[in-house]
Structure formats: C-alpha cells, structure tokens
Scaffold this active site. Sequence first.
Site, PDB file in Angstrom:
ATOM      1  N   ASP A 191       0.751  -1.049  -0.008  1.00 17.70           N
ATOM      2  CA  ASP A 191       0.126  -0.178  -0.114  1.00 17.70           C
ATOM      3  C   ASP A 191       0.927   1.330  -0.034  1.00 17.70           C
ATOM      4  O   ASP A 191       1.859   1.289   0.904  1.00 17.70           O
ATOM      5  CB  ASP A 191      -0.745  -0.195   1.330  1.00 17.70           C
ATOM      6  CG  ASP A 191      -2.019   1.128   1.231  1.00 17.70           C
ATOM      7  OD1 ASP A 191      -3.066   0.834   1.063  1.00 17.70           O
ATOM      8  OD2 ASP A 191      -1.537   2.266   1.426  1.00 17.70           O
ATOM      9  N   ASN A 199      -1.806  12.973  -3.826  1.00 14.46           N
ATOM     10  CA  ASN A 199      -2.978  13.782  -4.741  1.00 14.46           C
ATOM     11  C   ASN A 199      -3.111  15.044  -4.536  1.00 14.46           C
ATOM     12  O   ASN A 199      -3.231  15.841  -5.192  1.00 14.46           O
ATOM     13  CB  ASN A 199      -4.144  12.719  -4.590  1.00 14.46           C
ATOM     14  CG  ASN A 199      -4.212  11.396  -5.333  1.00 14.46           C
ATOM     15  OD1 ASN A 199      -3.696  11.581  -6.645  1.00 14.46           O
ATOM     16  ND2 ASN A 199      -4.764  10.475  -4.831  1.00 14.46           N
ATOM     17  N   HIS A 204      -4.060  14.444  -9.175  1.00 17.33           N
ATOM     18  CA  HIS A 204      -4.392  13.382  -9.583  1.00 17.33           C
ATOM     19  C   HIS A 204      -3.497  12.560 -10.350  1.00 17.33           C
ATOM     20  O   HIS A 204      -3.290  11.407 -10.445  1.00 17.33           O
ATOM     21  CB  HIS A 204      -5.885  13.420  -9.860  1.00 17.33           C
ATOM     22  CG  HIS A 204      -6.630  12.276  -8.929  1.00 17.33           C
ATOM     23  ND1 HIS A 204      -6.978  11.173  -9.781  1.00 17.33           N
ATOM     24  CD2 HIS A 204      -7.276  12.276  -7.658  1.00 17.33           C
ATOM     25  CE1 HIS A 204      -7.642  10.145  -9.080  1.00 17.33           C
ATOM     26  NE2 HIS A 204      -7.711  10.998  -7.955  1.00 17.33           N
ATOM     27  N   ASP A 208      -1.562   9.104 -10.476  1.00 14.24           N
ATOM     28  CA  ASP A 208      -1.819   8.256 -11.142  1.00 14.24           C
ATOM     29  C   ASP A 208      -0.383   7.482 -11.761  1.00 14.24           C
ATOM     30  O   ASP A 208      -0.173   6.269 -11.891  1.00 14.24           O
ATOM     31  CB  ASP A 208      -2.753   8.156 -12.519  1.00 14.24           C
ATOM     32  CG  ASP A 208      -4.001   8.634 -12.192  1.00 14.24           C
ATOM     33  OD1 ASP A 208      -4.600   8.171 -10.989  1.00 14.24           O
ATOM     34  OD2 ASP A 208      -4.773   9.086 -13.116  1.00 14.24           O
ATOM     35  N   GLU A 234      -4.846   2.353  -4.595  1.00 13.65           N
ATOM     36  CA  GLU A 234      -3.283   2.479  -4.331  1.00 13.65           C
ATOM     37  C   GLU A 234      -2.845   1.239  -3.510  1.00 13.65           C
ATOM     38  O   GLU A 234      -1.849   1.024  -3.038  1.00 13.65           O
ATOM     39  CB  GLU A 234      -2.706   3.696  -3.859  1.00 13.65           C
ATOM     40  CG  GLU A 234      -3.825   4.410  -2.760  1.00 13.65           C
ATOM     41  CD  GLU A 234      -3.693   3.708  -1.128  1.00 13.65           C
ATOM     42  OE1 GLU A 234      -4.529   2.719  -0.881  1.00 13.65           O
ATOM     43  OE2 GLU A 234      -2.706   3.958  -0.542  1.00 13.65           O
TER      44      GLU A 234
HETATM   45  P1  GH3 Z   1      -1.687   5.389   4.476  1.00 12.55           P
HETATM   46  O1  GH3 Z   1      -0.067   5.956   4.231  1.00 12.55           O
HETATM   47  O2  GH3 Z   1      -2.370   4.994   5.509  1.00 12.55           O
HETATM   48  O3  GH3 Z   1      -1.983   4.493   3.336  1.00 12.55           O
HETATM   49  O4  GH3 Z   1      -2.109   6.678   3.603  1.00 12.55           O
HETATM   50  P2  GH3 Z   1      -2.968   7.148   2.351  1.00 12.55           P
HETATM   51  O5  GH3 Z   1      -3.200   8.447   2.158  1.00 12.55           O
HETATM   52  O6  GH3 Z   1      -2.312   6.427   1.270  1.00 12.55           O
HETATM   53  O7  GH3 Z   1      -4.324   6.254   2.457  1.00 12.55           O
HETATM   54  P3  GH3 Z   1      -6.090   6.283   2.166  1.00 12.55           P
HETATM   55  O8  GH3 Z   1      -6.652   5.382   2.101  1.00 12.55           O
HETATM   56  O9  GH3 Z   1      -6.433   7.440   3.244  1.00 12.55           O
HETATM   57  O10 GH3 Z   1      -5.888   7.213   0.698  1.00 12.55           O
HETATM   58  C1  GH3 Z   1      -5.903   6.607  -0.504  1.00 12.55           C
HETATM   59  C2  GH3 Z   1      -5.910   7.666  -1.556  1.00 12.55           C
HETATM   60  O11 GH3 Z   1      -5.894   7.025  -2.864  1.00 12.55           O
HETATM   61  C3  GH3 Z   1      -7.243   8.197  -1.624  1.00 12.55           C
HETATM   62  C4  GH3 Z   1      -7.694   8.118  -3.040  1.00 12.55           C
HETATM   63  O12 GH3 Z   1      -8.202   9.337  -3.603  1.00 12.55           O
HETATM   64  C5  GH3 Z   1      -6.456   7.878  -3.762  1.00 12.55           C
HETATM   65  N1  GH3 Z   1      -6.616   7.006  -5.106  1.00 12.55           N
HETATM   66  C6  GH3 Z   1      -7.294   5.755  -5.239  1.00 12.55           C
HETATM   67  N2  GH3 Z   1      -7.419   5.234  -6.348  1.00 12.55           N
HETATM   68  C7  GH3 Z   1      -6.555   6.292  -7.102  1.00 12.55           C
HETATM   69  C8  GH3 Z   1      -6.219   6.297  -8.481  1.00 12.55           C
HETATM   70  O13 GH3 Z   1      -6.514   5.603  -9.385  1.00 12.55           O
HETATM   71  N3  GH3 Z   1      -5.448   7.405  -8.881  1.00 12.55           N
HETATM   72  C9  GH3 Z   1      -5.084   8.621  -7.862  1.00 12.55           C
HETATM   73  N4  GH3 Z   1      -4.443   9.497  -8.420  1.00 12.55           N
HETATM   74  N5  GH3 Z   1      -5.337   8.275  -6.648  1.00 12.55           N
HETATM   75  C10 GH3 Z   1      -6.092   7.065  -6.269  1.00 12.55           C
HETATM   76 MG    MG Z   2      -1.960   4.072   1.258  1.00 11.75          MG
HETATM   77 MG    MG Z   3      -4.826   2.223   0.991  1.00  6.96          MG
END
Ligand code: GH3
Ligand code: MG
Ligand code: MG
Length: 312
Positions: A191, A199, A204, A208, A234
């Site tokens: 992760d 982001n 964004h 990506d 992610e």
């Molecule tokens: P942690 O270190 O605890 O994992 O914190 P985090 O911020 O990585 O975890 P969190 O689950 O809060 O956030 C994940 C983010 O990933 C939120 C979401 O908007 C973003 N995300 C999910 N799929 C995609 C994608 O396909 N592209 C982009 N740019 N962002 C994405």
């Molecule tokens: Mg994360």
């Molecule tokens: Mg996550």
Amino acid sequence: FTKPVKPLDLMLAVDELTAPAAEEPLKVLVVDDEPEAAAYHALLLEEGGMSVHQVHHPADALNAMERFSPDLVLVDVYMPVCSGEELASIIRQQPEHLGLPIIYLSSETDSQKQISAMSAGVEAFLTKPVQPEELVSAVRLRAERLRLLRSLMTRDSMTGLYNHSTTTELINKNLAQAHRDNSQHAMAMIDIDHFKQVNDTHGHLAGDQVIITLARLLKSRLRLSDIIGRYGGEEFVVLLKGINAEKAAPLIDSLREDFALVDFHAGEVRFRCTFSAGISSFPAQPSTESLRLSADQALYRAKHHGRNQVVI
Ligand code: GH3
Ligand code: MG
Ligand code: MG
Ligand code: MG
C-alpha cells in the site's frame, strides 16, 4: 530473481505495461474427423503464428477445451456421432465458454444449410477448400477480439495488472493446487504511503503516475508466474509462488528500496514516494481469506511503525 532496475527505467515504456498480454500466441482448437484436413488447417494456422491443438472426435473437444483453453474453435460440420452444429450448441451452453468464437469449416456450399448451421451461434462459415490467407485472417481477427475482451474483463485498464476479482480467483486456484502438491506461497499486500497527500499536493495525474510506476516495478521484478493484482486504488496484492514469508520479505524490501528512489515529476516539482507491505504465507494461512487478513494485519503494523517498511 532480482533483476536490478534503474529507477529511471521504470518511468519509460508505460505503454508496454498497459498493453494486453501479447506474449502468448493465439490458441486454436481444430475439430475435424478427417485427420489430414485437421493437420492441413493446423499447419496453415501455425504458419500464421498460432498455437494449434487438433482433435478428431467431437467427444474429445470439451476435454481439450478445458486443458488447452483456446481463443477460438474451428469446427468441421459433418462428423459422425456428433455434428459440428451439435458440438457448437453444446459449447454455447457452457457459461465458461461464453463469448468463445466458433468458426465452421465445411465443404457445405448450400447457403440455406450454412445459415441454418450458423443458428447455433457461431461467428462464421468458411467453405473448404479455404484460401490460406482467408482462414488465417478470419481466425486471427476473432481470436484477437476475444483476447481483448478477456483482458478488459480481467485486468485493470490503468496498470494492466489483474483486477480485484481476477486476483482473488487466481489465488484461490493456486492455493487449491498448493494443497494438492504441498507447495508454499507467500502473499504481499502493498500500500502506497500517504497517497492521499500525494494527490492533494501534486494532483491526481501525478498520483496516477505513481500507481503506474509501482505496477511496472512489480511486473519487471517479480516472476512471470507470480500473481500481481491491483487490489484497490493504491493497494496491490502479490502471490509469490514457491517461497515462504522469510524469503519473500527481503525480496519485497528490495523493491521498496528501489521504489523509494524513483523521482516523480509534477510540473517543475520533483517528489518521491514510499510504500509499506505486509507479508503472510501458505500453508501457515491455509485460505485466500486468511492469507489476506494476516497480510493486512502485518501491513497495518508496518503503517503503525512509521511506514516505508515490510513486515511479516
Ligand atoms: P496510508 O499511508 O495510511 O496508506 O495513507 P493513504 O493516504 O495512502 O491512504 P488513504 O486510504 O487515506 O488514501 C488513499 C488515496 O488513494 C485516496 C484516493 O483518492 C486515492 N486513490 C485511489 N485510487 C486512485 C487512483 O487511481 N489514482 C489516484 N491518483 N488516486 C487514487
Ligand atoms: Mg495508502
Ligand atoms: Mg490504502
Ligand atoms: Mg467431416
């Protein structure tokens, strides 16, 4: 096992990563009661770069489909015991072969009979003797279309990795096999750290790019036989086949080190990213669900202890 990769290489050739898997030749099953005819058509298709399996009894066709999993079936219409039409209707009744293209190849030239034979849901009717180029292009077109369709259904379009449901399905299958032959596998849940912040800070599109780059790193450094899936936004899941958690952890850790060195760009701004990972292993965890749960708990500890680390 661990090919060294310069961080910069990861940023290149994203197209290569997202393209549908093109390595394996298209697979065609030829069903014809005349061995000479089957062999001749098989030869034409093989010369066209395809991989061909022949059967001479319609009764063997279903079994062969199971083992060979063809991208297309080429069926003779007139065969003893079971006609091509009957075989086509049997194939069409099986949900796992839904969408599998079937082409008839027959000496039948009566268009009324051709039309009635096509009612079983086959894609095309070619008449013998067929022009070699006509056979090859008719088969290739339809087999490639199925490949593309399958890839859309099983893969994540952004990274080209397996999607969530396919990842789970493939891991289930591998564990069933591992139970039978007493092999061991490790699972890694990976992760990206503080990805929401990436982001928010860099946009964004930059986010990506980070996801695509990590997918590329995993693909380039793990074995072809390992299962690599994009489990969620992610979050990635990997089944490392034939090794235990103690072997998997340093491997994933070397990926972690390399990933942390990649320079990302958002306009003029350069930034770096890290990931955390949790590892579990089979047979200590005997099911996909318990593997996932155990890897998830290890991942949670990795996050809790400061991120950018791999925990068993
Ligand atoms: P942690 O270190 O605890 O994992 O914190 P985090 O911020 O990585 O975890 P969190 O689950 O809060 O956030 C994940 C983010 O990933 C939120 C979401 O908007 C973003 N995300 C999910 N799929 C995609 C994608 O396909 N592209 C982009 N740019 N962002 C994405
Ligand atoms: Mg994360
Ligand atoms: Mg996550
Ligand atoms: Mg025949």
